[in-house]
Design an enzyme around this catalytic site. Sequence first.
Site, PDB file in Angstrom:
ATOM      1  N   ASP A 130       0.856  -1.185   0.000  1.00  0.00           N
ATOM      2  CA  ASP A 130       0.000   0.000   0.000  1.00  0.00           C
ATOM      3  C   ASP A 130       0.890   1.232   0.000  1.00  0.00           C
ATOM      4  OD1 ASP A 130      -2.446  -1.395   0.115  1.00  0.00           O
ATOM      5  OD2 ASP A 130      -2.325  -1.575   2.292  1.00  0.00           O
ATOM      6  N   ASP A 154      -7.040  -1.288  -4.461  1.00  0.00           N
ATOM      7  CA  ASP A 154      -8.062  -0.918  -3.477  1.00  0.00           C
ATOM      8  C   ASP A 154      -8.992   0.150  -4.043  1.00  0.00           C
ATOM      9  OD1 ASP A 154      -6.822  -2.614  -1.616  1.00  0.00           O
ATOM     10  OD2 ASP A 154      -5.623  -0.980  -0.769  1.00  0.00           O
TER      11      ASP A 154
END
EC number: 3.4.23.36
Length: 156
Positions: A111, A129
């Site tokens: 991330d 995401d």
Amino acid sequence: MIYYIVALVIILLDQWTKWLVVRHMEIGESIPLLDSVLYLTSHRNKGAAFGILEGQMWLFYIITSIVVIGIVYYMEKEAKHDRVFATALALILGGAIGNFIDRIFRGEVVDFVNTYIFTYNFPIFNVADSALCVGVGILFLKMIRDERKAKKEKNA
């Protein structure tokens, strides 16, 4: 067919951006892009959204496999003549596969998009995401629209 290309573009963009982060940043390193709002932060997530179910990779493999099969089924059977539905499914498919690749090859998800909404530090996320969330949002709005349309037709 075009919707599979959309999913593929999401996967490629997701993996390329993650590769850049892994290659050029240390874990925990943060680069301000828009001070106090947006940062590029190298982070790893061994769980799902917000770090839930950390370390349960077997569960992610099973769930993701079922989701991918279901999405492909719906894209082939139900979404052929509904561009909104097909687009939503393509985004979800691309996002699901993007994070699945990380889980298989890295054992964790990379991330890097770190945002602050006012003073709230939103959980760090990635391209996959984002695609998942946008796809689910489109699907949700489509369901509301379809429900209203069905009600209107029923009352007419």
